[in-house]
Design a protein around this motif. Structure first.
Motif, PDB file in Angstrom:
ATOM      1  N   ALA A  97     -23.189 -18.607  25.087  1.00  0.00           N
ATOM      2  CA  ALA A  97     -21.993 -18.397  24.306  1.00  0.00           C
ATOM      3  C   ALA A  97     -20.794 -17.322  24.526  1.00  0.00           C
ATOM      4  O   ALA A  97     -19.949 -17.220  24.495  1.00  0.00           O
ATOM      5  CB  ALA A  97     -22.217 -18.110  22.793  1.00  0.00           C
ATOM      6  N   ALA A  98     -21.376 -16.805  25.892  1.00  0.00           N
ATOM      7  CA  ALA A  98     -20.441 -15.739  26.453  1.00  0.00           C
ATOM      8  C   ALA A  98     -19.432 -16.249  27.326  1.00  0.00           C
ATOM      9  O   ALA A  98     -19.472 -17.206  27.554  1.00  0.00           O
ATOM     10  CB  ALA A  98     -21.062 -14.792  27.457  1.00  0.00           C
ATOM     11  N   PRO A  99     -18.121 -15.798  27.147  1.00  0.00           N
ATOM     12  CA  PRO A  99     -17.263 -16.365  27.919  1.00  0.00           C
ATOM     13  C   PRO A  99     -17.167 -16.197  29.408  1.00  0.00           C
ATOM     14  O   PRO A  99     -18.082 -15.227  29.861  1.00  0.00           O
ATOM     15  CB  PRO A  99     -15.867 -15.554  27.326  1.00  0.00           C
ATOM     16  CG  PRO A  99     -16.387 -14.252  26.754  1.00  0.00           C
ATOM     17  CD  PRO A  99     -17.843 -14.599  26.301  1.00  0.00           C
ATOM     18  N   PRO A 100     -16.482 -17.163  30.094  1.00  0.00           N
ATOM     19  CA  PRO A 100     -16.737 -16.789  31.527  1.00  0.00           C
ATOM     20  C   PRO A 100     -16.106 -15.620  32.050  1.00  0.00           C
ATOM     21  O   PRO A 100     -15.154 -14.922  31.641  1.00  0.00           O
ATOM     22  CB  PRO A 100     -16.050 -18.244  32.086  1.00  0.00           C
ATOM     23  CG  PRO A 100     -15.074 -18.331  30.850  1.00  0.00           C
ATOM     24  CD  PRO A 100     -15.653 -18.161  29.478  1.00  0.00           C
ATOM     25  N   VAL A 101     -16.672 -15.299  33.228  1.00  0.00           N
ATOM     26  CA  VAL A 101     -15.964 -13.951  33.834  1.00  0.00           C
ATOM     27  C   VAL A 101     -15.508 -14.120  35.101  1.00  0.00           C
ATOM     28  O   VAL A 101     -16.016 -15.360  35.844  1.00  0.00           O
ATOM     29  CB  VAL A 101     -17.040 -12.804  34.031  1.00  0.00           C
ATOM     30  CG1 VAL A 101     -17.518 -12.066  32.438  1.00  0.00           C
ATOM     31  CG2 VAL A 101     -18.292 -13.317  34.610  1.00  0.00           C
ATOM     32  N   MET A 102     -14.824 -13.365  35.889  1.00  0.00           N
ATOM     33  CA  MET A 102     -14.227 -13.618  37.239  1.00  0.00           C
ATOM     34  C   MET A 102     -14.771 -12.729  38.079  1.00  0.00           C
ATOM     35  O   MET A 102     -15.082 -11.760  37.646  1.00  0.00           O
ATOM     36  CB  MET A 102     -12.755 -13.364  37.160  1.00  0.00           C
ATOM     37  CG  MET A 102     -11.804 -14.465  36.186  1.00  0.00           C
ATOM     38  SD  MET A 102     -10.336 -14.581  36.216  1.00  0.00           S
ATOM     39  CE  MET A 102     -10.058 -15.331  38.032  1.00  0.00           C
ATOM     40  N   GLN A 103     -15.039 -12.977  39.085  1.00  0.00           N
ATOM     41  CA  GLN A 103     -15.563 -12.252  40.175  1.00  0.00           C
ATOM     42  C   GLN A 103     -14.754 -12.758  41.566  1.00  0.00           C
ATOM     43  O   GLN A 103     -14.248 -13.786  41.764  1.00  0.00           O
ATOM     44  CB  GLN A 103     -17.184 -12.677  40.419  1.00  0.00           C
ATOM     45  CG  GLN A 103     -17.565 -13.737  41.350  1.00  0.00           C
ATOM     46  CD  GLN A 103     -18.944 -13.947  41.483  1.00  0.00           C
ATOM     47  OE1 GLN A 103     -19.699 -13.947  40.499  1.00  0.00           O
ATOM     48  NE2 GLN A 103     -19.552 -13.965  42.625  1.00  0.00           N
ATOM     49  N   VAL A 104     -14.760 -11.641  42.303  1.00  0.00           N
ATOM     50  CA  VAL A 104     -14.081 -11.935  43.714  1.00  0.00           C
ATOM     51  C   VAL A 104     -14.916 -12.352  44.745  1.00  0.00           C
ATOM     52  O   VAL A 104     -16.433 -11.825  44.947  1.00  0.00           O
ATOM     53  CB  VAL A 104     -13.711 -10.363  44.433  1.00  0.00           C
ATOM     54  CG1 VAL A 104     -13.146 -10.722  45.647  1.00  0.00           C
ATOM     55  CG2 VAL A 104     -12.762 -10.168  43.166  1.00  0.00           C
TER      56      VAL A 104
ATOM     57  N   ARG B  14      -2.357  -7.220  28.235  1.00  0.00           N
ATOM     58  CA  ARG B  14      -2.700  -8.702  27.830  1.00  0.00           C
ATOM     59  C   ARG B  14      -2.951  -9.446  29.264  1.00  0.00           C
ATOM     60  O   ARG B  14      -3.346 -10.765  29.320  1.00  0.00           O
ATOM     61  CB  ARG B  14      -1.791  -9.494  27.110  1.00  0.00           C
ATOM     62  CG  ARG B  14      -1.476  -8.937  25.785  1.00  0.00           C
ATOM     63  CD  ARG B  14      -2.828  -8.573  24.877  1.00  0.00           C
ATOM     64  NE  ARG B  14      -3.461  -9.717  24.776  1.00  0.00           N
ATOM     65  CZ  ARG B  14      -4.504  -9.965  24.042  1.00  0.00           C
ATOM     66  NH1 ARG B  14      -5.102  -8.788  23.485  1.00  0.00           N
ATOM     67  NH2 ARG B  14      -5.284 -11.097  23.683  1.00  0.00           N
ATOM     68  N   VAL B  15      -2.620  -9.008  30.613  1.00  0.00           N
ATOM     69  CA  VAL B  15      -2.754  -9.527  31.884  1.00  0.00           C
ATOM     70  C   VAL B  15      -4.220  -9.361  32.211  1.00  0.00           C
ATOM     71  O   VAL B  15      -4.693  -8.402  32.253  1.00  0.00           O
ATOM     72  CB  VAL B  15      -1.746  -8.905  32.895  1.00  0.00           C
ATOM     73  CG1 VAL B  15      -2.180  -9.657  34.342  1.00  0.00           C
ATOM     74  CG2 VAL B  15      -0.609  -9.106  32.373  1.00  0.00           C
ATOM     75  N   VAL B  16      -4.960 -10.618  32.373  1.00  0.00           N
ATOM     76  CA  VAL B  16      -6.348 -10.342  32.833  1.00  0.00           C
ATOM     77  C   VAL B  16      -6.642 -10.689  34.266  1.00  0.00           C
ATOM     78  O   VAL B  16      -7.396 -10.165  34.914  1.00  0.00           O
ATOM     79  CB  VAL B  16      -7.122 -11.376  32.122  1.00  0.00           C
ATOM     80  CG1 VAL B  16      -7.233 -11.029  30.841  1.00  0.00           C
ATOM     81  CG2 VAL B  16      -6.600 -12.776  32.214  1.00  0.00           C
ATOM     82  N   ALA B  17      -5.531 -11.090  35.139  1.00  0.00           N
ATOM     83  CA  ALA B  17      -5.756 -11.307  36.614  1.00  0.00           C
ATOM     84  C   ALA B  17      -4.260 -11.530  37.222  1.00  0.00           C
ATOM     85  O   ALA B  17      -3.201 -12.041  36.229  1.00  0.00           O
ATOM     86  CB  ALA B  17      -6.554 -12.355  37.037  1.00  0.00           C
TER      87      ALA B  17
ATOM     88  N   GLY C 156      -6.520 -11.856  44.774  1.00  0.00           N
ATOM     89  CA  GLY C 156      -5.967 -11.446  43.751  1.00  0.00           C
ATOM     90  C   GLY C 156      -6.816 -10.174  43.255  1.00  0.00           C
ATOM     91  O   GLY C 156      -7.973  -9.980  43.692  1.00  0.00           O
ATOM     92  N   MET C 157      -6.532  -9.835  41.958  1.00  0.00           N
ATOM     93  CA  MET C 157      -7.254  -8.589  41.184  1.00  0.00           C
ATOM     94  C   MET C 157      -7.399  -9.028  39.957  1.00  0.00           C
ATOM     95  O   MET C 157      -6.462  -9.531  38.840  1.00  0.00           O
ATOM     96  CB  MET C 157      -6.428  -7.529  41.542  1.00  0.00           C
ATOM     97  CG  MET C 157      -7.099  -6.185  40.716  1.00  0.00           C
ATOM     98  SD  MET C 157      -5.947  -4.969  40.861  1.00  0.00           S
ATOM     99  CE  MET C 157      -6.641  -4.450  42.517  1.00  0.00           C
ATOM    100  N   GLY C 158      -8.730  -9.032  39.257  1.00  0.00           N
ATOM    101  CA  GLY C 158      -8.652  -9.159  37.852  1.00  0.00           C
ATOM    102  C   GLY C 158      -8.795  -7.679  37.158  1.00  0.00           C
ATOM    103  O   GLY C 158      -8.967  -6.666  37.791  1.00  0.00           O
ATOM    104  N   PHE C 159      -8.483  -7.621  35.980  1.00  0.00           N
ATOM    105  CA  PHE C 159      -8.452  -6.588  35.156  1.00  0.00           C
ATOM    106  C   PHE C 159      -9.437  -6.634  33.857  1.00  0.00           C
ATOM    107  O   PHE C 159      -9.776  -7.665  33.547  1.00  0.00           O
ATOM    108  CB  PHE C 159      -6.853  -6.326  34.544  1.00  0.00           C
ATOM    109  CG  PHE C 159      -5.947  -6.175  35.591  1.00  0.00           C
ATOM    110  CD1 PHE C 159      -5.884  -5.044  36.346  1.00  0.00           C
ATOM    111  CD2 PHE C 159      -5.153  -7.162  35.987  1.00  0.00           C
ATOM    112  CE1 PHE C 159      -4.907  -4.775  37.417  1.00  0.00           C
ATOM    113  CE2 PHE C 159      -4.096  -7.032  36.954  1.00  0.00           C
ATOM    114  CZ  PHE C 159      -4.112  -5.884  37.703  1.00  0.00           C
ATOM    115  N   PRO C 160      -9.753  -5.343  33.387  1.00  0.00           N
ATOM    116  CA  PRO C 160     -10.842  -5.723  32.166  1.00  0.00           C
ATOM    117  C   PRO C 160     -10.002  -6.301  30.929  1.00  0.00           C
ATOM    118  O   PRO C 160      -8.940  -6.041  30.747  1.00  0.00           O
ATOM    119  CB  PRO C 160     -10.868  -4.050  31.857  1.00  0.00           C
ATOM    120  CG  PRO C 160     -10.358  -3.243  33.040  1.00  0.00           C
ATOM    121  CD  PRO C 160      -9.470  -4.088  33.739  1.00  0.00           C
TER     122      PRO C 160
END
Length: 172
Positions: free
Chosen positions: A135-142, A88-91, A100-104
């Motif tokens: 409608a798509a949820p936001p995504v994280m990018q480095v 359940r950890v996303v980042a 940091g680091m994001g995860f799928p």
């Protein structure tokens, strides 16, 4: 030929980031996507996510296992038991630098994203207003930060020979 089965790298990467933060005097934070399997104070959950300080100063009995992250922390001065499935950890990131680091996202979120996209497509065909991208949820990018403007090709500036500090940025 059979495929080799391996364990997830996610718990190992989380432990490595926590160690790196501790070695550098930084505060490790976890961003967690909350569902019924996550034991956290629900009153601190916003938009289905919670951000947790997992530094040794902020936690007691911190256990960074392969399946669960467990600890006790104070919320509003009251000690609470926390249990987060690693999936359940996303980042994970350092509070001070944003590195940091994001995860799928968890698999159930991928199903939710498909449902959101399908609903948006249906809505756009009905009234022509909303699109799947809206409608798509936001995504994280480095991203890298720097005092110098980016080069015309969009890469990090080349005059100094080194880029800025990478950090996580929420993009829509």
């Amino acid at each position: 030929m059979s495929e080799i089965q391996t364990t997830s790298t996610q718990p190992y990467l989380i432990r490595a980031w926590v160690e790196w933060c501790n070695d550098n005097g930084l505060t490790p934070y976890l961003s967690v996507r909350v569902d019924k399997t996550v034991l956290v104070p629900r009153e601190f959950v916003k938009d289905g996510e919670i951000v947790l300080n997992i530094s040794y100063d902020a936690t007691s009995a911190l256990k960074l296992g392969n399946d669960y992250i467990e600890f006790t922390a104070r919320f509003g001065g009251v000690p609470r038991d926390i249990m987060v499935p690693v999936s359940r950890v996303v980042a994970i990131f350092a509070r001070e630098t944003g590195q940091g680091m994001g995860f799928p996202p968890p698999e159930d979120l991928l199903d939710d994203d498909a449902d959101i996209a399908m609903a948006a497509l249906e809505a756009s065909s009905d009234n022509g207003e909303e699109t799947a991208a809206d409608a798509a949820p936001p995504v994280m990018q480095v991203v890298t930060s720097s005092d110098e403007p980016p080069a015309p090709d969009g890469n990090a500036p080349s005059r100094s020979g080194k880029g800025g500090k990478p950090s996580l940025k929420l993009v829509k």
